[in-house]
Structures are given as C-alpha cells and as structure tokens.
Motif scaffolding. Structure first.
Motif, PDB file in Angstrom:
ATOM      1  N   GLN A 199       0.086  -0.213 -10.574  1.00  0.00           N
ATOM      2  CA  GLN A 199       1.136  -0.517  -9.593  1.00  0.00           C
ATOM      3  C   GLN A 199       2.341  -1.152 -10.275  1.00  0.00           C
ATOM      4  O   GLN A 199       3.486  -0.881  -9.906  1.00  0.00           O
ATOM      5  CB  GLN A 199       0.603  -1.447  -8.510  1.00  0.00           C
TER       6      GLN A 199
ATOM      7  N   GLY B 213       5.846   0.594 -10.265  1.00  0.00           N
ATOM      8  CA  GLY B 213       6.737  -0.102  -9.343  1.00  0.00           C
ATOM      9  C   GLY B 213       6.302  -0.008  -7.893  1.00  0.00           C
ATOM     10  O   GLY B 213       7.066  -0.311  -6.988  1.00  0.00           O
ATOM     11  N   HIS B 214       5.074   0.434  -7.663  1.00  0.00           N
ATOM     12  CA  HIS B 214       4.563   0.577  -6.304  1.00  0.00           C
ATOM     13  C   HIS B 214       3.518  -0.496  -6.007  1.00  0.00           C
ATOM     14  O   HIS B 214       2.394  -0.202  -5.631  1.00  0.00           O
ATOM     15  CB  HIS B 214       3.960   1.972  -6.105  1.00  0.00           C
TER      16      HIS B 214
ATOM     17  N   TYR C  53       9.745  -3.109  -3.935  1.00  0.00           N
ATOM     18  CA  TYR C  53       8.993  -2.120  -3.157  1.00  0.00           C
ATOM     19  C   TYR C  53       9.220  -2.350  -1.662  1.00  0.00           C
ATOM     20  O   TYR C  53       9.491  -1.415  -0.910  1.00  0.00           O
ATOM     21  CB  TYR C  53       7.501  -2.201  -3.495  1.00  0.00           C
ATOM     22  N   TYR C  54       9.119  -3.605  -1.245  1.00  0.00           N
ATOM     23  CA  TYR C  54       9.345  -3.926   0.164  1.00  0.00           C
ATOM     24  C   TYR C  54      10.760  -3.535   0.593  1.00  0.00           C
ATOM     25  O   TYR C  54      10.964  -3.021   1.687  1.00  0.00           O
ATOM     26  CB  TYR C  54       9.130  -5.408   0.439  1.00  0.00           C
TER      27      TYR C  54
ATOM     28  N   SER D  75      12.159  -9.426   0.734  1.00  0.00           N
ATOM     29  CA  SER D  75      12.190  -8.787  -0.585  1.00  0.00           C
ATOM     30  C   SER D  75      12.681  -9.725  -1.678  1.00  0.00           C
ATOM     31  O   SER D  75      12.648  -9.378  -2.849  1.00  0.00           O
ATOM     32  CB  SER D  75      13.065  -7.533  -0.552  1.00  0.00           C
TER      33      SER D  75
ATOM     34  N   CYS E 239       9.676  -6.284 -10.759  1.00  0.00           N
ATOM     35  CA  CYS E 239       8.569  -6.497 -11.697  1.00  0.00           C
ATOM     36  C   CYS E 239       9.044  -7.217 -12.950  1.00  0.00           C
ATOM     37  O   CYS E 239       8.392  -8.152 -13.422  1.00  0.00           O
ATOM     38  CB  CYS E 239       7.927  -5.161 -12.074  1.00  0.00           C
TER      39      CYS E 239
END
Length: 92
Positions: free
Chosen positions: A4, A8-9, A15-16, A25, A37
């Motif tokens: 993840q 980037g997920h 992501y939000y 976010s 990240c």
C-alpha cells in the motif's frame, strides 16, 4: 501495508483526498495540508521515534532506496511494524 505504501493506496491523507474526500486528508502533525507517504517517511514529527529504522537503509531517506531495494523494503516493513505507520487509525 508495504505494498500500500509503494502504490500510494493506503491509509494516508493523499489517498483520502482523492478517493474519500469526506475524510480528513491533512496530517495530524499539523505541518502538511495533505498527508503524503513521503511526508511520513521523511519528515513527519509523529514518526521521528522510528525513523532510524529507515535511516539504516538510506542515510538521506531516498524514496528509491527505501521503496525499490531489498534493504529498503526490509527497513520499511520494520518501520511500519514499529510505528503503525499507514494504519487505519492515526495519529500513531
């Protein structure tokens, strides 16, 4: 969570911001409007206590050294495990 982080997920503000805009976010540390990240890995004060694990793989916290080498990925896994970085609940 290593995958993840690489893709980037994960459970981070960026992501939000893209996929769940109703959720916050920004980084809870207050220094980043959108939590990325790389912010967590290299500069977020909330993760300073565990950053030495990443520095063992890359003294300059190079994203390519951390995310694309065996040594870096091992350090990333240790960092995530120790800090609960990229977990659903934040701050750590």
């Amino acid at each position: 969570r290593v995958i993840q982080t690489i893709t980037g997920h994960g459970f981070v503000g960026a992501y939000y911001h893209l996929f769940l805009p109703d959720l916050p976010s920004s980084c809870p540390c207050g220094t980043s409007d959108i939590q990325f990240c790389l912010h967590i890995l290299s500069e977020c004060p909330l993760y300073e206590e565990h950053r030495h694990l990443l520095l063992a793989a890359s003294q300059d916290l190079s994203p390519s050294a951390i995310l694309r080498t065996h040594k870096g990925l091992t350090a990333l896994a240790k960092f995530i495990d120790a800090s609960n970085a990229f977990g659903k609940s934040w701050p750590p």
